[in-house]
Design an enzyme around this catalytic site. Structure first.
Site, PDB file in Angstrom:
ATOM      1  N   PHE A 198      30.363 -21.967  14.890  1.00 37.09           N
ATOM      2  CA  PHE A 198      30.855 -21.897  16.272  1.00 37.09           C
ATOM      3  C   PHE A 198      30.835 -20.454  16.800  1.00 37.09           C
ATOM      4  CE2 PHE A 198      35.229 -21.383  18.393  1.00 37.09           C
ATOM      5  CZ  PHE A 198      34.712 -21.455  19.675  1.00 37.09           C
ATOM      6  N   ASP A 209      23.175 -18.609   6.397  1.00 38.92           N
ATOM      7  CA  ASP A 209      24.153 -19.697   6.563  1.00 38.92           C
ATOM      8  C   ASP A 209      23.737 -20.850   5.656  1.00 38.92           C
ATOM      9  OD1 ASP A 209      25.662 -21.989   7.738  1.00 38.92           O
ATOM     10  OD2 ASP A 209      26.125 -20.556   9.325  1.00 38.92           O
ATOM     11  N   ASP A 210      24.715 -21.459   4.975  1.00 42.38           N
ATOM     12  CA  ASP A 210      24.361 -22.598   4.101  1.00 42.38           C
ATOM     13  C   ASP A 210      24.479 -23.938   4.823  1.00 42.38           C
ATOM     14  OD1 ASP A 210      27.076 -23.081   4.257  1.00 42.38           O
ATOM     15  OD2 ASP A 210      27.406 -23.129   2.087  1.00 42.38           O
ATOM     16  N   LEU A 211      24.816 -23.885   6.105  1.00 43.61           N
ATOM     17  CA  LEU A 211      24.921 -25.071   6.967  1.00 43.61           C
ATOM     18  C   LEU A 211      25.983 -26.066   6.465  1.00 43.61           C
ATOM     19  CD1 LEU A 211      21.135 -25.696   7.832  1.00 43.61           C
ATOM     20  CD2 LEU A 211      22.828 -24.373   9.100  1.00 43.61           C
ATOM     21  N   LEU A 234      30.565 -13.557   9.265  1.00 44.36           N
ATOM     22  CA  LEU A 234      31.425 -14.647   9.746  1.00 44.36           C
ATOM     23  C   LEU A 234      31.432 -15.848   8.819  1.00 44.36           C
ATOM     24  CD1 LEU A 234      29.905 -13.307  12.512  1.00 44.36           C
ATOM     25  CD2 LEU A 234      31.656 -14.749  13.538  1.00 44.36           C
ATOM     26  N   TYR A 262      43.757 -19.934   2.170  1.00 45.63           N
ATOM     27  CA  TYR A 262      42.821 -19.377   3.161  1.00 45.63           C
ATOM     28  C   TYR A 262      43.299 -18.004   3.651  1.00 45.63           C
ATOM     29  CZ  TYR A 262      40.707 -18.728   7.813  1.00 45.63           C
ATOM     30  OH  TYR A 262      40.093 -18.207   8.913  1.00 45.63           O
TER      31      TYR A 262
HETATM   32  N1  LIG Z   1      37.593 -20.210  15.166  1.00 45.72           N
HETATM   33  C1  LIG Z   1      38.723 -19.505  15.068  1.00 45.72           C
HETATM   34  O1  LIG Z   1      39.661 -19.713  15.853  1.00 45.72           O
HETATM   35  C2  LIG Z   1      38.858 -18.405  14.047  1.00 45.72           C
HETATM   36  C3  LIG Z   1      40.084 -17.722  13.973  1.00 45.72           C
HETATM   37  C4  LIG Z   1      40.231 -16.707  13.032  1.00 45.72           C
HETATM   38  C5  LIG Z   1      39.168 -16.372  12.201  1.00 45.72           C
HETATM   39  N2  LIG Z   1      38.000 -17.062  12.285  1.00 45.72           N
HETATM   40  C6  LIG Z   1      36.921 -16.665  11.371  1.00 45.72           C
HETATM   41  O2  LIG Z   1      35.721 -16.541  12.118  1.00 45.72           O
HETATM   42  C7  LIG Z   1      34.608 -16.944  11.327  1.00 45.72           C
HETATM   43  C8  LIG Z   1      33.816 -18.023  12.027  1.00 45.72           C
HETATM   44  O3  LIG Z   1      34.653 -19.157  12.243  1.00 45.72           O
HETATM   45  P1  LIG Z   1      34.134 -20.449  13.013  1.00 45.72           P
HETATM   46  O4  LIG Z   1      35.286 -21.000  13.744  1.00 45.72           O
HETATM   47  O5  LIG Z   1      32.882 -20.146  13.757  1.00 45.72           O
HETATM   48  O6  LIG Z   1      33.850 -21.429  11.779  1.00 45.72           O
HETATM   49  P2  LIG Z   1      32.559 -22.314  11.462  1.00 45.72           P
HETATM   50  O7  LIG Z   1      32.946 -23.203  10.314  1.00 45.72           O
HETATM   51  O8  LIG Z   1      32.022 -22.951  12.693  1.00 45.72           O
HETATM   52  O9  LIG Z   1      31.500 -21.221  10.952  1.00 45.72           O
HETATM   53  C9  LIG Z   1      31.411 -20.785   9.628  1.00 45.72           C
HETATM   54  C10 LIG Z   1      29.951 -20.754   9.253  1.00 45.72           C
HETATM   55  O10 LIG Z   1      29.837 -20.274   7.908  1.00 45.72           O
HETATM   56  C11 LIG Z   1      28.924 -21.091   7.199  1.00 45.72           C
HETATM   57  N3  LIG Z   1      29.277 -21.058   5.777  1.00 45.72           N
HETATM   58  C12 LIG Z   1      30.379 -21.564   5.170  1.00 45.72           C
HETATM   59  N4  LIG Z   1      30.332 -21.336   3.846  1.00 45.72           N
HETATM   60  C13 LIG Z   1      29.188 -20.643   3.617  1.00 45.72           C
HETATM   61  C14 LIG Z   1      28.565 -20.126   2.445  1.00 45.72           C
HETATM   62  N5  LIG Z   1      29.126 -20.280   1.216  1.00 45.72           N
HETATM   63  N6  LIG Z   1      27.390 -19.467   2.575  1.00 45.72           N
HETATM   64  C15 LIG Z   1      26.809 -19.325   3.788  1.00 45.72           C
HETATM   65  N7  LIG Z   1      27.330 -19.817   4.916  1.00 45.72           N
HETATM   66  C16 LIG Z   1      28.515 -20.463   4.843  1.00 45.72           C
HETATM   67  C17 LIG Z   1      29.082 -22.477   7.812  1.00 45.72           C
HETATM   68  O11 LIG Z   1      27.957 -23.314   7.594  1.00 45.72           O
HETATM   69  C18 LIG Z   1      29.288 -22.139   9.279  1.00 45.72           C
HETATM   70  O12 LIG Z   1      28.055 -22.062   9.970  1.00 45.72           O
HETATM   71  C19 LIG Z   1      35.184 -17.378   9.979  1.00 45.72           C
HETATM   72  O13 LIG Z   1      35.105 -16.280   9.101  1.00 45.72           O
HETATM   73  C20 LIG Z   1      36.623 -17.705  10.302  1.00 45.72           C
HETATM   74  O14 LIG Z   1      37.450 -17.549   9.161  1.00 45.72           O
HETATM   75  C21 LIG Z   1      37.819 -18.075  13.186  1.00 45.72           C
END
Ligand SMILES: NC(=O)c1ccc[n+]([C@@H]2O[C@H](COP(=O)([O-])OP(=O)(O)OC[C@H]3O[C@@H](n4cnc5c(N)ncnc54)[C@H](O)[C@@H]3O)[C@@H](O)[C@H]2O)c1
Length: 312
Positions: free
Chosen positions: A14, A34-36, A76, A144
């Site tokens: 996202f 990204d591992d999707l 991310l 987490y």
């Molecule tokens: N969305 C929020 O409100 C929020 C708030 C605080 C922090 N964050 C941080 O921001 C970042 C992005 O969050 P998001 O909401 O877009 O989440 P998301 O789950 O949409 O994105 C995470 C991405 O990381 C990839 N991923 C997961 N494990 C992986 C691995 N082992 N190897 C490679 N790729 C991997 C997933 O496929 C995904 O595309 C994260 O680090 C999250 O902790 C998000």
């Protein structure tokens, strides 16, 4: 002028997909690792290159770093579900701690600054003063939160050891287009989906819990601005909003008269959260521009178009 390359881990997610778009708009060449697992290749801009790789696999990630030779890294990729972190803290640790270490190791030979996305909401506990500054002691209540804190510690330690100006960005509650309505978090996407569907969403904590909602376009802009700024920064609005108000604003945007279903707060959830964003403003001149009412209305329109498309 040579084209700069950026590596974005989690760029099919996202928030990451919006970072990719912002980098492309600024003329960067972008490669995504990204591992999707929760990401979606359909979110990825056609100008970017997607490498399907697990960041906890050090050798595979190193190969990507060698091929890209990035000038900047946006980290991310994460296991970002609190519930899953409780069910499988080992895997949460492997991705969020070991994976972060692998990213830092990969960036070091290239002298590339890393921008690491940590969490504001899951790091500061219930007792932190509001709006919470970066100096409040972390008090995570989930694996987490603990793994993100450990990731931060590695980022800071690597910065000290290498002199490369890595940044930690602690995000508030991010909302906007492309957020999945099927996760446990992401209340804006969950409410939007319910309203689009004519269903009644659950208002946990009887609608009272507060959060700091920040639009994903503002977040993407902040992460680009943070490159090369060593430190820990809240990326937030500093405005505290009750979940019931988010529901009301979305309901108005959807022109719906569905009622929410009040329910008690779930275990491990904070009652209040609001982060002081003034340090990001002082260090790299960033502040959130998008007002919640406008951001939510635009997000409802964008998400409902996505739901229509997905429904075929
Ligand atoms: N969305 C929020 O409100 C929020 C708030 C605080 C922090 N964050 C941080 O921001 C970042 C992005 O969050 P998001 O909401 O877009 O989440 P998301 O789950 O949409 O994105 C995470 C991405 O990381 C990839 N991923 C997961 N494990 C992986 C691995 N082992 N190897 C490679 N790729 C991997 C997933 O496929 C995904 O595309 C994260 O680090 C999250 O902790 C998000």
């Amino acid at each position: 002028m040579s084209i700069r390359s950026a590596l974005v881990t989690g760029g099919a997610g996202f928030v990451g997909s919006h970072v990719v778009d912002a980098l492309i708009a600024e003329g960067w060449r972008v490669v995504i690792a990204d591992d999707l697992s929760t990401g979606d290749a359909r979110r990825v801009a056609s100008e970017a290159t997607l490498e399907v790789v697990d960041i906890s696999d050090r050798g595979a990630l190193e190969n990507v770093f060698e091929a890209v030779r990035p000038a900047a890294v946006f980290h991310l990729a994460a296991q970002s579900s609190v519930t899953r972190s409780v069910a499988d803290p080992e895997r949460d640790c492997e991705i969020n701690v070991r994976g972060t270490l692998n990213v830092l190791a990969g960036a070091t030979p290239h002298g590339a600054p890393v921008v690491f996305t940590s969490t504001g909401g899951a790091l500061y506990g219930n007792d932190a003063p509001l709006p919470t500054s970066e100096d409040a002691p972390p008090a995570p209540i989930s694996p987490y939160g603990a793994s993100k804190w450990a990731g931060e510690a590695y980022v800071i330690t690597w910065r000290e050891a290498t002199g490369i100006p890595h940044a930690v960005c602690r995000l508030g509650n991010v909302y906007g287009p492309r957020q999945s309505p099927h996760g446990e978090a992401g209340v804006v996407a969950i409410f939007s989906h319910a309203l689009w569907d004519g269903a009644s969403p659950t208002l946990f904590g009887f609608g009272k819990p507060t959060r700091d909602y920040v639009h994903v376009h503002d977040v993407a802009r902040a992460l680009l601005a943070a490159v090369g700024h060593a430190g820990v920064f809240n990326i937030s609005t500093g405005v505290e909003t009750a979940v019931s108000q988010v529901f009301e604003l979305l309901r108005a945007a959807a022109d719906a008269n569905v009622e929410g279903e009040p329910a008690p707060l779930r275990a491990g959830e904070l009652e209040r959260s609001c982060l002081d964003p003034s340090r990001a403003r002082e260090h790299f001149g960033w502040r959130a521009d998008i007002l919640l009412e406008e951001g939510l209305a635009a997000t409802y329109q964008a998400l409902s178009a996505e739901f229509e498309l997905a429904a075929g």
